[in-house]
Motif scaffolding. Structure first.
Motif, PDB file in Angstrom:
ATOM      1  N   TYR A 196     150.746  -6.239  55.483  1.00  0.00           N
ATOM      2  CA  TYR A 196     150.512  -4.964  54.777  1.00  0.00           C
ATOM      3  C   TYR A 196     151.149  -4.990  53.383  1.00  0.00           C
ATOM      4  CZ  TYR A 196     155.309  -3.858  56.124  1.00  0.00           C
ATOM      5  OH  TYR A 196     156.673  -3.895  56.279  1.00  0.00           O
ATOM      6  N   LYS A 197     152.186  -5.813  53.214  1.00  0.00           N
ATOM      7  CA  LYS A 197     152.822  -5.946  51.889  1.00  0.00           C
ATOM      8  C   LYS A 197     151.841  -6.555  50.893  1.00  0.00           C
ATOM      9  CE  LYS A 197     157.534  -6.448  53.708  1.00  0.00           C
ATOM     10  NZ  LYS A 197     158.622  -7.413  53.964  1.00  0.00           N
ATOM     11  N   CYS A 198     150.990  -7.455  51.390  1.00  0.00           N
ATOM     12  CA  CYS A 198     149.961  -8.056  50.541  1.00  0.00           C
ATOM     13  C   CYS A 198     148.939  -6.992  50.139  1.00  0.00           C
ATOM     14  CB  CYS A 198     149.285  -9.203  51.290  1.00  0.00           C
ATOM     15  SG  CYS A 198     148.061 -10.083  50.299  1.00  0.00           S
ATOM     16  N   ALA A 199     148.577  -6.133  51.090  1.00  0.00           N
ATOM     17  CA  ALA A 199     147.641  -5.037  50.799  1.00  0.00           C
ATOM     18  C   ALA A 199     148.226  -4.114  49.728  1.00  0.00           C
ATOM     19  CB  ALA A 199     147.354  -4.245  52.075  1.00  0.00           C
ATOM     20  N   ASN A 200     149.508  -3.778  49.878  1.00  0.00           N
ATOM     21  CA  ASN A 200     150.167  -2.903  48.898  1.00  0.00           C
ATOM     22  C   ASN A 200     150.223  -3.563  47.520  1.00  0.00           C
ATOM     23  OD1 ASN A 200     150.579  -1.085  50.944  1.00  0.00           O
ATOM     24  ND2 ASN A 200     152.693  -1.692  51.346  1.00  0.00           N
ATOM     25  N   LEU A 201     150.408  -4.884  47.519  1.00  0.00           N
ATOM     26  CA  LEU A 201     150.458  -5.657  46.273  1.00  0.00           C
ATOM     27  C   LEU A 201     149.095  -5.625  45.567  1.00  0.00           C
ATOM     28  CD1 LEU A 201     152.565  -7.411  44.779  1.00  0.00           C
ATOM     29  CD2 LEU A 201     151.727  -9.381  46.082  1.00  0.00           C
ATOM     30  N   ILE A 202     148.031  -5.757  46.358  1.00  0.00           N
ATOM     31  CA  ILE A 202     146.670  -5.707  45.796  1.00  0.00           C
ATOM     32  C   ILE A 202     146.414  -4.346  45.153  1.00  0.00           C
ATOM     33  CG2 ILE A 202     144.203  -5.711  46.401  1.00  0.00           C
ATOM     34  CD1 ILE A 202     144.993  -7.822  48.611  1.00  0.00           C
ATOM     35  N   VAL A 203     146.793  -3.288  45.868  1.00  0.00           N
ATOM     36  CA  VAL A 203     146.629  -1.918  45.350  1.00  0.00           C
ATOM     37  C   VAL A 203     147.401  -1.764  44.037  1.00  0.00           C
ATOM     38  CG1 VAL A 203     147.198   0.506  45.772  1.00  0.00           C
ATOM     39  CG2 VAL A 203     146.132  -0.852  47.584  1.00  0.00           C
ATOM     40  N   GLU A 204     148.647  -2.245  44.059  1.00  0.00           N
ATOM     41  CA  GLU A 204     149.515  -2.149  42.875  1.00  0.00           C
ATOM     42  C   GLU A 204     148.898  -2.895  41.675  1.00  0.00           C
ATOM     43  OE1 GLU A 204     153.786  -3.974  41.867  1.00  0.00           O
ATOM     44  OE2 GLU A 204     153.727  -2.999  43.841  1.00  0.00           O
ATOM     45  N   LYS A 205     148.380  -4.089  41.940  1.00  0.00           N
ATOM     46  CA  LYS A 205     147.772  -4.900  40.863  1.00  0.00           C
ATOM     47  C   LYS A 205     146.517  -4.212  40.309  1.00  0.00           C
ATOM     48  CE  LYS A 205     149.520  -9.435  42.329  1.00  0.00           C
ATOM     49  NZ  LYS A 205     149.936 -10.069  41.060  1.00  0.00           N
ATOM     50  N   TYR A 206     145.699  -3.653  41.197  1.00  0.00           N
ATOM     51  CA  TYR A 206     144.502  -2.934  40.737  1.00  0.00           C
ATOM     52  C   TYR A 206     144.890  -1.710  39.899  1.00  0.00           C
ATOM     53  CZ  TYR A 206     140.723  -5.440  43.139  1.00  0.00           C
ATOM     54  OH  TYR A 206     139.778  -6.379  43.530  1.00  0.00           O
ATOM     55  N   GLN A 207     145.928  -0.992  40.357  1.00  0.00           N
ATOM     56  CA  GLN A 207     146.379   0.195  39.609  1.00  0.00           C
ATOM     57  C   GLN A 207     146.873  -0.179  38.212  1.00  0.00           C
ATOM     58  OE1 GLN A 207     149.161   1.756  42.493  1.00  0.00           O
ATOM     59  NE2 GLN A 207     147.659   3.168  43.378  1.00  0.00           N
ATOM     60  N   ASN A 208     147.572  -1.312  38.130  1.00  0.00           N
ATOM     61  CA  ASN A 208     148.061  -1.793  36.824  1.00  0.00           C
ATOM     62  C   ASN A 208     146.907  -2.205  35.909  1.00  0.00           C
ATOM     63  OD1 ASN A 208     150.707  -1.351  37.482  1.00  0.00           O
ATOM     64  ND2 ASN A 208     151.062  -3.419  38.257  1.00  0.00           N
ATOM     65  N   LEU A 209     145.852  -2.774  36.502  1.00  0.00           N
ATOM     66  CA  LEU A 209     144.674  -3.156  35.731  1.00  0.00           C
ATOM     67  C   LEU A 209     144.000  -1.923  35.140  1.00  0.00           C
ATOM     68  CD1 LEU A 209     143.021  -5.934  37.971  1.00  0.00           C
ATOM     69  CD2 LEU A 209     143.969  -6.255  35.678  1.00  0.00           C
ATOM     70  N   VAL A 210     143.967  -0.854  35.940  1.00  0.00           N
ATOM     71  CA  VAL A 210     143.353   0.412  35.499  1.00  0.00           C
ATOM     72  C   VAL A 210     144.143   0.981  34.322  1.00  0.00           C
ATOM     73  CG1 VAL A 210     142.877   2.810  36.153  1.00  0.00           C
ATOM     74  CG2 VAL A 210     142.301   0.961  37.724  1.00  0.00           C
ATOM     75  N   LYS A 211     145.487   0.921  34.428  1.00  0.00           N
ATOM     76  CA  LYS A 211     146.369   1.452  33.360  1.00  0.00           C
ATOM     77  C   LYS A 211     146.138   0.719  32.039  1.00  0.00           C
ATOM     78  CE  LYS A 211     150.023   2.938  36.482  1.00  0.00           C
ATOM     79  NZ  LYS A 211     151.289   2.526  37.098  1.00  0.00           N
ATOM     80  N   LYS A 212     145.858  -0.592  32.140  1.00  0.00           N
ATOM     81  CA  LYS A 212     145.627  -1.390  30.922  1.00  0.00           C
ATOM     82  C   LYS A 212     144.297  -1.000  30.275  1.00  0.00           C
ATOM     83  CE  LYS A 212     148.359  -5.329  32.437  1.00  0.00           C
ATOM     84  NZ  LYS A 212     148.325  -6.690  33.009  1.00  0.00           N
TER      85      LYS A 212
END
Length: 460
Positions: free
Chosen positions: A444-460
């Protein structure tokens, strides 16, 4: 352990109070006016919940944490050399393992319902809890996952009804003597402990013989039927899709997103129409178990059907974490080939462009013993990304590696870290795809990491 121990003490200390099985027990005892303290190694949502009741929690395990406790409860994960456990023994304070305490607590309820089976326990316990609340039973509950309906994995009710999971691993469910037992299925698992399927069935037979009033079992599962053979003085009710069952799902029709609807028959007569909001054929069985239990408890069948329609799942059971640029990210607890097959089959029928399964194999023994079955299950999705095997409690005496599994799966890559797995999925997934993390460990930590990375991509 003496069943009356709780009548002889007032102050109880919990080692590992934040655990999913410990937190609800602590809540129940707190509401019964026991004075509690606890300790844990990691901060979590459950600890916040515990502290909100005014229960002090120490971080880390130290001898002084047990204070003036008269009883110490500990999780199975606690080692014999734990300083708090050693301090309790030195002071002559009685200690009790969590599953034993669960047995003691459930025996304080006239109507205790224990949900057992190799697969589906958490979802079905959650379903029964939600149906019992909606049916006015005001139950207490101990669930292995977070149920959004109650905002946690436990509930303290004011009635004599208590619902809990009964886990077969190392025979912990034999600590229970429920009024009603549900058996969802019996499959070969935990063979590092049981050795053979026959031994698992024997344990379920013993569990069934400890049930006071009724057994509600999967009548389509030969192993379940075998487990209840020769039992007397206990009502046996069956559920399933075949006509011989007391409760039968008939006229099953697929709804959009692979959810199902069906007519519920009792002894051949229709009593309700059930339309599920959770995907997968396996959830028909879970819902049948919940509906049969509700009917046995006297809950109106339509009330139960409405409640099951509103049931949207449990934390880490096909839990949708978000959508990013048309890519859906979800997480699931599946860690056995049967569970993987059910979850990945459901995912493949939900209309996604492609399914990316990111799987963390859980224990060397399970991976070794079910290697071919894992390979078959993981051949369902279009793409598979494997992590290294999570050892849990084992050493690699089987000489088995994730690559051995990867070699048997088409379109499969094997990576070392969650960071690499997350980056690989994000780089290759296309709009319309599903990225689904799977496993019983910390994937689940990997899932949270994916979400976090996608959110950061959106912010950029």
């Amino acid at each position: 352990m003496n069943q009356d121990i709780l009548d002889q003490v007032k102050r109880i200390h919990f080692i590992g109070i934040g655990g999913s099985g410990m937190c609800p027990l602590a809540e129940i005892l707190h509401h019964e006016d026991f004075t509690l303290t606890g300790s844990d190694m990691n901060e979590s949502d459950t600890l916040e919940r515990i502290r909100s009741y005014g229960i002090p929690v120490a971080m880390g395990h130290r001898a002084e944490n047990i204070g003036d406790a008269q009883l110490v409860v500990y999780t199975a994960a606690v080692k014999n050399d734990n300083p708090e456990l050693l301090a309790a023994e030195e002071k002559g304070i009685p200690t009790v393992e969590r599953s034993v305490m669960l047995g003691i607590v459930t025996r304080r309820y006239q109507n205790s319902i224990a949900v057992s089976g190799t697969h589906g326990k958490t979802t079905t316990t959650a379903m029964i809890t939600q149906v019992c609340i909606d049916g006015g039973k005001d139950p207490s509950a101990i669930i292995g996952g977070k149920l959004p309906y109650i905002g946690g994995n436990g509930r303290v009710g004011k009635s004599h009804t208590m619902i809990c999971e009964a886990c077969e691993y190392v025979d912990t469910f034999l600590q229970l003597t429920p009024s009603i037992s549900v058996i969802l299925n019996i499959d070969a698992d935990h063979l590092d402990y049981f050795g053979t399927l026959e031994n698992i069935i024997k344990s379920f037979h013993q569990f069934s013989s400890q049930t006071g009033k009724a057994l509600i079992i999967n009548g389509d599962d030969p192993n379940c039927l075998k487990a209840v053979e020769g039992l007397e003085n206990t009502t046996v009710l069956t559920f399933g899709m075949e006509p011989h069952n007391d409760y039968q799902a008939q006229g099953i029709s697929d709804l959009p997103k692979a959810c199902e609807s069906f007519s519920l028959l009792k002894k051949g007569k229709k009593i309700s129409e059930i339309s599920l909001s959770v995907p997968g054929k396996h959830n028909i069985y879970n819902a049948l178990a919940a509906a049969a239990t509700a009917d046995y408890l006297g809950i109106d069948p339509q009330t139960a059907a409405d409640s099951l329609h509103r049931f949207t799942g449990v934390h880490r059971r096909f839990e949708i974490l978000g959508q990013y640029g048309g890519i859906t990210v979800a997480d699931d607890f599946a860690h056995h080939p049967t569970e993987l097959t059910a979850t990945l089959t459901a995912a493949s029928q939900m209309g996604f462009g492609a399914v990316w399964a990111l799987f963390q194999p859980h224990t060397y023994s399970r991976t070794y013993l079910f290697l071919e079955d894992f390979a078959k299950a993981l051949s369902i999705p279009e793409h598979v990304v494997l992590s290294q095997i999570l050892a849990v409690r084992e050493t690699n005496s089987y000489n088995i590696y994730a690559k051995d599994l990867a070699d048997k799966i088409p379109n499969c890559v094997c990576l070392d870290t969650f960071e690499e797995m997350a980056d690989y999925a994000i780089t290759h997934a296309k709009p319309g795809d599903l990225i689904l993390t799977l496993g019983g460990g910390d994937i689940y930590k990997c899932a949270n990491l994916i979400v976090e990375k996608y959110q950061n991509l959106v912010k950029k």
